[in-house]
Motif scaffolding. Sequence first.
Motif, PDB file in Angstrom:
ATOM      1  N   VAL A  84      39.153  -6.660 -11.099  1.00  0.00           N
ATOM      2  CA  VAL A  84      38.187  -7.396 -11.921  1.00  0.00           C
ATOM      3  C   VAL A  84      38.615  -7.430 -13.389  1.00  0.00           C
ATOM      4  O   VAL A  84      38.427  -8.445 -14.077  1.00  0.00           O
ATOM      5  CB  VAL A  84      36.769  -6.803 -11.773  1.00  0.00           C
ATOM      6  N   LEU A  85      39.197  -6.345 -13.880  1.00  0.00           N
ATOM      7  CA  LEU A  85      39.613  -6.351 -15.284  1.00  0.00           C
ATOM      8  C   LEU A  85      40.872  -7.184 -15.505  1.00  0.00           C
ATOM      9  O   LEU A  85      41.044  -7.803 -16.547  1.00  0.00           O
ATOM     10  CB  LEU A  85      39.834  -4.927 -15.774  1.00  0.00           C
TER      11      LEU A  85
ATOM     12  N   ILE B  94      44.246 -11.294  -5.969  1.00  0.00           N
ATOM     13  CA  ILE B  94      44.963 -10.596  -4.901  1.00  0.00           C
ATOM     14  C   ILE B  94      44.449  -9.168  -4.756  1.00  0.00           C
ATOM     15  O   ILE B  94      44.232  -8.666  -3.649  1.00  0.00           O
ATOM     16  CB  ILE B  94      46.481 -10.605  -5.174  1.00  0.00           C
ATOM     17  N   LEU B  95      44.242  -8.495  -5.883  1.00  0.00           N
ATOM     18  CA  LEU B  95      43.722  -7.136  -5.841  1.00  0.00           C
ATOM     19  C   LEU B  95      42.296  -7.111  -5.291  1.00  0.00           C
ATOM     20  O   LEU B  95      41.917  -6.184  -4.558  1.00  0.00           O
ATOM     21  CB  LEU B  95      43.747  -6.514  -7.239  1.00  0.00           C
ATOM     22  N   ILE B  96      41.514  -8.117  -5.633  1.00  0.00           N
ATOM     23  CA  ILE B  96      40.140  -8.203  -5.124  1.00  0.00           C
ATOM     24  C   ILE B  96      40.148  -8.351  -3.609  1.00  0.00           C
ATOM     25  O   ILE B  96      39.404  -7.670  -2.886  1.00  0.00           O
ATOM     26  CB  ILE B  96      39.390  -9.378  -5.773  1.00  0.00           C
ATOM     27  N   VAL B  97      40.995  -9.239  -3.106  1.00  0.00           N
ATOM     28  CA  VAL B  97      41.091  -9.433  -1.656  1.00  0.00           C
ATOM     29  C   VAL B  97      41.554  -8.156  -0.974  1.00  0.00           C
ATOM     30  O   VAL B  97      41.035  -7.756   0.076  1.00  0.00           O
ATOM     31  CB  VAL B  97      42.044 -10.606  -1.330  1.00  0.00           C
ATOM     32  N   GLY B  98      42.532  -7.483  -1.566  1.00  0.00           N
ATOM     33  CA  GLY B  98      43.010  -6.229  -0.998  1.00  0.00           C
ATOM     34  C   GLY B  98      41.920  -5.177  -0.946  1.00  0.00           C
ATOM     35  O   GLY B  98      41.779  -4.455   0.050  1.00  0.00           O
TER      36      GLY B  98
ATOM     37  N   THR C 237      37.237 -13.986 -11.172  1.00  0.00           N
ATOM     38  CA  THR C 237      36.378 -12.884 -10.724  1.00  0.00           C
ATOM     39  C   THR C 237      35.001 -12.854 -11.377  1.00  0.00           C
ATOM     40  O   THR C 237      34.218 -11.945 -11.098  1.00  0.00           O
ATOM     41  CB  THR C 237      37.078 -11.532 -10.987  1.00  0.00           C
ATOM     42  N   SER C 238      34.682 -13.805 -12.232  1.00  0.00           N
ATOM     43  CA  SER C 238      33.377 -13.774 -12.909  1.00  0.00           C
ATOM     44  C   SER C 238      32.215 -13.944 -11.939  1.00  0.00           C
ATOM     45  O   SER C 238      31.091 -13.522 -12.227  1.00  0.00           O
ATOM     46  CB  SER C 238      33.314 -14.863 -13.986  1.00  0.00           C
ATOM     47  N   PHE C 239      32.476 -14.544 -10.782  1.00  0.00           N
ATOM     48  CA  PHE C 239      31.414 -14.735  -9.784  1.00  0.00           C
ATOM     49  C   PHE C 239      30.864 -13.405  -9.276  1.00  0.00           C
ATOM     50  O   PHE C 239      29.754 -13.351  -8.740  1.00  0.00           O
ATOM     51  CB  PHE C 239      31.937 -15.548  -8.600  1.00  0.00           C
ATOM     52  N   ILE C 240      31.633 -12.336  -9.437  1.00  0.00           N
ATOM     53  CA  ILE C 240      31.246 -11.044  -8.875  1.00  0.00           C
ATOM     54  C   ILE C 240      29.950 -10.533  -9.489  1.00  0.00           C
ATOM     55  O   ILE C 240      29.148  -9.898  -8.816  1.00  0.00           O
ATOM     56  CB  ILE C 240      32.387 -10.028  -9.081  1.00  0.00           C
TER      57      ILE C 240
ATOM     58  N   PRO D  48      33.850  -5.336  -4.575  1.00  0.00           N
ATOM     59  CA  PRO D  48      34.111  -5.794  -5.945  1.00  0.00           C
ATOM     60  C   PRO D  48      32.873  -5.725  -6.843  1.00  0.00           C
ATOM     61  O   PRO D  48      32.993  -5.414  -8.031  1.00  0.00           O
ATOM     62  CB  PRO D  48      34.574  -7.241  -5.750  1.00  0.00           C
ATOM     63  N   ALA D  49      31.701  -6.011  -6.288  1.00  0.00           N
ATOM     64  CA  ALA D  49      30.480  -5.926  -7.091  1.00  0.00           C
ATOM     65  C   ALA D  49      30.220  -4.487  -7.522  1.00  0.00           C
ATOM     66  O   ALA D  49      29.841  -4.223  -8.666  1.00  0.00           O
ATOM     67  CB  ALA D  49      29.295  -6.471  -6.297  1.00  0.00           C
TER      68      ALA D  49
END
Length: 315
Positions: free
Chosen positions: A133-134, A139-143, A212-215, A256-257
């Motif tokens: 997120v930062l 890719i990291l979010i999906v992982g 990632t702002s949707f998180i 992620p949230a």
Amino acid sequence: MLHLRMIVPPDRTLAAVKLIESTVGTTHLVVLPGAARDPAGDLVLCDVAREAGDELLHGLRELRIDQDGSIAVDDIDLSLSKWADAAEKEAPGEAADAVIWEQLRGATHEESTLTITYSAFMILATMIAACGVLLDNAILIVGAMAVGPEFGPLAGVCTAVVQRAPKLAARSLIALLVGFAAAIVATTVFSLGMDALDLFSREQLDADRPNTSFIWQPDPFSFVVALLAGVAGTLSLTSAKSGALVGVAISVTTVPAGANAAVALSYGELGQMWGSIEQLLLNLFGIMLAGILTLYGQKLLWRTQRGHWRRASKA
């Protein structure tokens, strides 16, 4: 098909054999008197079409074979037998639509227990998501979504509600709540450490993050996706198509949230933190609601199919 291996008390072997023989969709029956030693009893083997498996298991449990002996069930990947082919043709419905409730409860029990391994995966997934997120790195979010083990407890809650199993519900909720709480606390500490090392910064958190702002900004689509993912995940469990669970894991933003909430908390950004928690709760509720409705729907559908089959067989 399913393969059943049972240790049956001798005084119930005849009843068990009659039950197996009277259940449509069974074959390959083998009885070995006195073969079992611990617990002592007769060894009974049989194969049963998946469509008839739940009914047979229910009958065997009514004979208390699970209490005074044992019942082991294995999936048969390949069976080259005309008897097996005939048994599957005789069984009502389709194998893909059948739900083996005992098997589902066993699977969710294992996956919904709060263990060190479960907690470790939850914490690691949330830390990976914090980096994602930062860095605004999809890719990291999906992982992180794929690593997160939270669907097990979610499925456990759904199964417990439909099966009216309060112990399973309590165990699943504890794993879910404690797991996320531990992950958020650990990731908050992780974020503070990364900030001390100048690897995280408030500027990264406050910057535009188009990926990632949707998180932390939930909207109606978040709930719709959670509902769809809940249906897909439940179907993947009940139909033994576990590969679909990976797609479910990367469709929702639970981990992620939680990660964004932890990072925002470490910097005192309460607006982002509460937005992330709202996203997390919205996804958890949507998945559980969809899972419960799916299981009820499968239960009703299977009952209807069996009713049609029985009426047709009597005609």
